[in-house]
Every structure is written in C-alpha cells, then in structure tokens.
Design a protein around this motif. Structure first.
Motif, PDB file in Angstrom:
ATOM      1  N   GLY A 102       0.849  -1.187   0.000  1.00  0.00           N
ATOM      2  CA  GLY A 102       0.000   0.000   0.000  1.00  0.00           C
ATOM      3  C   GLY A 102       0.881   1.232   0.000  1.00  0.00           C
ATOM      4  N   SER A 103       0.434   2.298   0.660  1.00  0.00           N
ATOM      5  CA  SER A 103       1.241   3.513   0.740  1.00  0.00           C
ATOM      6  C   SER A 103       2.229   3.401   1.900  1.00  0.00           C
ATOM      7  CB  SER A 103       0.342   4.733   0.925  1.00  0.00           C
ATOM      8  OG  SER A 103      -0.363   4.622   2.138  1.00  0.00           O
ATOM      9  N   PHE A 151      -6.635  -4.310   4.715  1.00  0.00           N
ATOM     10  CA  PHE A 151      -6.317  -3.159   3.889  1.00  0.00           C
ATOM     11  C   PHE A 151      -7.579  -2.506   3.348  1.00  0.00           C
ATOM     12  CE2 PHE A 151      -2.044  -4.650   3.983  1.00  0.00           C
ATOM     13  CZ  PHE A 151      -1.280  -3.532   3.722  1.00  0.00           C
ATOM     14  N   ASN A 191      -7.566  -0.971   0.540  1.00  0.00           N
ATOM     15  CA  ASN A 191      -7.460  -1.326  -0.863  1.00  0.00           C
ATOM     16  C   ASN A 191      -7.471  -2.849  -0.954  1.00  0.00           C
ATOM     17  OD1 ASN A 191      -6.789  -1.737  -3.518  1.00  0.00           O
ATOM     18  ND2 ASN A 191      -4.895  -0.571  -3.470  1.00  0.00           N
ATOM     19  N   ILE A 239      -4.576  -5.518  -2.519  1.00  0.00           N
ATOM     20  CA  ILE A 239      -3.290  -5.832  -1.891  1.00  0.00           C
ATOM     21  C   ILE A 239      -3.245  -7.325  -1.564  1.00  0.00           C
ATOM     22  CG2 ILE A 239      -1.802  -5.425   0.110  1.00  0.00           C
ATOM     23  CD1 ILE A 239      -1.978  -2.956  -1.543  1.00  0.00           C
ATOM     24  N   LYS A 246      -3.992   1.643   5.528  1.00  0.00           N
ATOM     25  CA  LYS A 246      -3.720   2.329   4.271  1.00  0.00           C
ATOM     26  C   LYS A 246      -2.329   1.962   3.756  1.00  0.00           C
ATOM     27  CE  LYS A 246      -6.459   6.288   5.637  1.00  0.00           C
ATOM     28  NZ  LYS A 246      -6.358   7.617   6.231  1.00  0.00           N
ATOM     29  N   GLY A 247      -1.388   1.805   4.686  1.00  0.00           N
ATOM     30  CA  GLY A 247      -0.030   1.457   4.325  1.00  0.00           C
ATOM     31  C   GLY A 247       0.639   0.633   5.396  1.00  0.00           C
TER      32      GLY A 247
END
Length: 157
Positions: free
Chosen positions: A34-35, A91, A93, A96, A151-152
C-alpha cells in the motif's frame, strides 16, 4: 512421447510457480504494501486501545507483531495487542496481496482504528432522539477485537 511430457511439465510449472513464489517472497526491512506509513507519532499496538479512550474511531500509526495472515488476498491479518488481545487488520485497498511469511514479523501500519459497538435494541441506524432525549448509547464491547483498516504497511523487523 517424452517431449509431450516435458512440454506438459513446463506448462504446469509456468502456471503454479507465480502463486507459489508470491507467498514465500523474502521480506526485507523497509518492504511496503500500500502507501508508505508515516514515521510521525508511532505507538506500540498495545497502547492503541488506551489511546482511543472513549472514541469509536481514530487515525493512528501502530507498530506491532503480525500473529498470522488470515487471508492473503485483500490483506487480512492479525496484530498482537498485548495482554491476550488481538487487533484484526485489513487493507482499505482490496487489491493488496500479503505474503504468508509475514507472520512473526514486526510491522508499522498506518490507518484507522475502530471499536465495534452494540446499539440499544440492535438499531444501529435508527434515529437517536425520542422526545428530545438521547435514545441510543454507544457501548464498546470489551471482548470484541479492535478493527484496524490499513492504508499502508511497512516491514520493520
């Protein structure tokens, strides 16, 4: 006949090798998913619940040990929160994919922590006022896990 077998083995190897190698890739320090998480105000995962206090949601950057990867696709995993508690993380997202050998590694995760709550009469989205009085109270369930939407994530150790 031998060439047919060799071709068949080669084709099977091409299809199964990427799935096998993705789950067991080496995880060097600093590898991100991720970020990249923020390096500002990191806290141990064991302090997250105390940091939240009475809030049901909060932004945080936590450092903790991954207990297990529950679902590789979508990035679902558990983080040790100390004193026998577990933070269930996933996550934001869903594209991932986490490797299974993340288990036992220390990670830095940036995201949103959330407590699950029980609303009165199981009416989570009902109106909150009746004749000017507050009808529903947010009751944090101490036996439920904390949920952390990531997010990360970065491998720390």
């Amino acid at each position: 006949m031998k060439t047919l077998r060799i071709i068949a083995v080669a084709i099977v190897g091409l299809f199964f090798q990427p799935a096998y190698s993705q789950k067991f890739i080496p995880l060097p320090h600093g590898m991100t998913f991720g970020s990249k998480p923020s390096n500002v105000e990191q806290m141990p995962a064991s302090r997250l619940e105390a940091f939240m206090g009475k809030r049901t949601r909060t932004q945080a950057v936590i450092v903790g040990k991954v207990l297990r990867v529950t679902k590789s696709k979508g990035g679902w995993f558990d983080i040790d929160a100390g004193k026998g508690k577990i933070i269930s993380a996933h996550f934001a997202n869903a594209s991932i994919n986490l490797p299974l050998n993340l288990r036992g590694r220390e990670v830095i995760a940036d995201g949103t922590a959330q407590k699950q709550f029980i609303a009165d009469d199981m009416q989570h989205f009902a109106g909150d006022t009746v004749h000017g009085k507050k009808q529903h109270q947010v009751n944090a369930n101490p036996k439920q896990k904390l949920i952390f939407e990531v997010k990360g994530l970065m491998v720390n150790k």
